[in-house]
Design a protein around this motif. Structure first.
Motif: not given
Length: 487
Positions: A110-119, A162-170, A121-130
């Motif tokens: 879980f700690r190893a995938i933390a940065k990957i999951s956040l990255t 997908l709903q990127p905001s749900e992925l952003a929570k986890f 989520s941020l990329v998907l949110l930037v694409i959706m909002d952009g």
């Protein structure tokens, strides 16, 4: 023979039959169930089974209510009453697979995938909002770039929705707990706490709150739970709450969707009489009106499962945001109390896991996931019963939504992994291990907790024996005493 002797040698009186005259009737202890409940909760795997039971029952209730709320509309639209529930069952199957995977993962994964999951989520949110911003600025003829399509809260990558905001929570749970664990006791220093935690979380709040104010509130509560579990000084919470309220006020009055949000917020302060007299054209109060009517029609025991009348295209978002109103109409107050009780058990279990685990990452992640689920449920139910403004958040486990259900079950799977890692639970599982095929199919054995060392022994380097001072040699004993020497 004295009287005392006769009494002492007399045989004991025979026990009286239960039905005979003079027999004592056994007394019923009204608090015996509390002792039994305490004994059940004291078992090593109580947290694990409570988590499985509460989450599983909520999932079953959710599937039943989604089918009840969508069958009429789905049949009217496509001629297939099972169209929506089939998609929800597919999402539940994927979510159960995510639960199975997450409950098997150790803490380091879980700690190893933390940065990957956040990255991600941020990329998907930037694409959706952009894409949404470019379409609003008339730079795009449609909210689409190639096979990528943005639609308010959803992002379509070809056939995948997908709903990127749900992925952003986890992602925030994993990354925030990992960062705070690495910083340790240095979080009392403002500079250590502000970098990189607050800038990244602030960016995440802006990207999510631009289109989804309710999810941003949920993220704010989640982040507050992380800081609380980490032991952050209380002075930081005042600054965080102040900044959060200021951001919420700006988002309510923002140009994009600002009129809709401010109208919903203003409708919260209307009286029940004003809401009941609301017309269908008024989107700010019509949904609240139909929700109150559904709750009033349900009464104590409801009109019966599947017999709701307001779901016949009268109640907007009956399968999603306002599914609790359908529960109130069909199952009544009793059904609502069952759902609330299951969420209360889930809350108790999550906080119990956070209190019992030894690892700080597990403690912070368990606390954050618990506050995430319970705050989302409170915001959703509070909006339906008019205790809070309507925000559009789905009800966890119950509302229709594939991404939300998969992410929620994955988070519960992580909680289940932490529950099996409790010290008492790990010792019990190792004391009576399951067969190898059960461990392969369900979950492997967790690692045994490390034994606690005394304070003086903890200061010694690991692997080195403790040093002991050499004992002084005692002088050899003399044979003769003073009298013999004189002789």
């Amino acid at each position: 023979m004295t009287g005392d002797a006769r009494t002492a040698t007399a045989p004991p009186p025979a026990e009286t039959a239960p039905g005979a005259p003079g027999a004592r009737t056994p007394r019923l202890d009204p608090f015996a169930w509390l002792l039994a409940l305490r004994g059940l909760l004291a078992r090593p795997l109580a947290s694990y089974y409570l988590l499985l039971a509460s989450a599983g029952l909520l999932l079953v209730i959710g599937l039943a209510m989604v089918f009840s709320a969508t069958s009429v509309q789905a049949y009217n639209t496509s001629g297939n009453a099972y169209a929506v529930i089939a998609q929800q069952i597919g999402a539940a199957v994927v979510g159960l697979a995510a639960f199975w995977v997450c409950q098997r993962l150790p803490r380091r994964t879980f700690r190893a995938i933390a940065k990957i999951s956040l990255t991600v989520s941020l990329v998907l949110l930037v694409i959706m909002d952009g894409i949404a911003v470019l379409y609003a600025a008339k730079a795009l003829p449609a909210p689409r770039i190639g096979f990528v399509h943005s639609e308010t809260l959803w992002l379509y990558l070809g056939p995948l929705q997908l709903q990127p905001s749900e992925l952003a929570k986890f992602a925030l749970v994993l990354w925030g707990a990992d960062v705070l664990t690495r910083k340790g006791k240095s979080i009392v220093n403002p500079r250590e706490l502000l970098t990189p935690l607050f800038p990244v979380v602030g960016l995440l709040f802006v990207l999510v709150g631009y289109t989804d104010l309710g999810t941003m509130l949920c993220l704010l509560i989640l982040f507050t739970g992380l800081l609380w579990a980490a032991g952050v000084p209380m002075r930081f919470f005042g600054m965080l709450i102040g900044a959060g309220l200021a951001g919420i006020a700006l988002l309510i009055m923002a140009p994009v969707g600002g009129g809709y949000r401010s109208g919903r917020f203003g409708a919260f302060f209307q009286s029940d009489a004003d809401i009941i007299s609301c017309f269908a054209r008024d989107e700010t109060c019509y949904q609240a009106k139909q929700g109150l009517l559904a709750i009033a029609d349900g009464g104590w025991f409801g009109v019966g499962l599947g017999k709701s009348s307001l779901k016949w295209n009268w109640l907007p978002s009956a399968h999603n945001d306002f599914i609790f109103a359908v529960i109130a109409e069909e199952l009544g107050v009793v059904g609502c109390l069952v759902v609330l009780s299951l969420f209360a058990v889930l809350t108790y279990t999550g906080l119990r896991i956070a209190r019992r685990v030894q690892d700080p990452f597990r403690r912070m992640a368990a606390c954050a996931v618990t506050l995430w689920l319970v705050s989302q449920a409170v915001i959703n139910i509070g909006g339906v019963v008019k205790l809070l403004p309507i925000t559009g958040l789905p009800l966890p486990f119950i509302s229709d939504g594939g991404t939300a259900l998969v992410v929620t079950l994955a988070a519960v799977g992580m909680l289940a992994s932490f529950a099996r890692a409790e010290p008492d639970a790990a010792r019990a599982l190792h004391a009576r291990p399951a067969p190898k095929w059960v461990q392969l199919v369900w979950a492997p054995l967790p690692a045994l907790p490390t034994p606690a060392r005394p304070a003086d022994a903890a200061a010694e380097p690991a692997g080195k024996p403790e040093r002991t001072e050499p004992k002084a040699k005692e002088p050899p004993a003399r044979r003769g005493g003073p009298t013999e020497r004189r002789r």
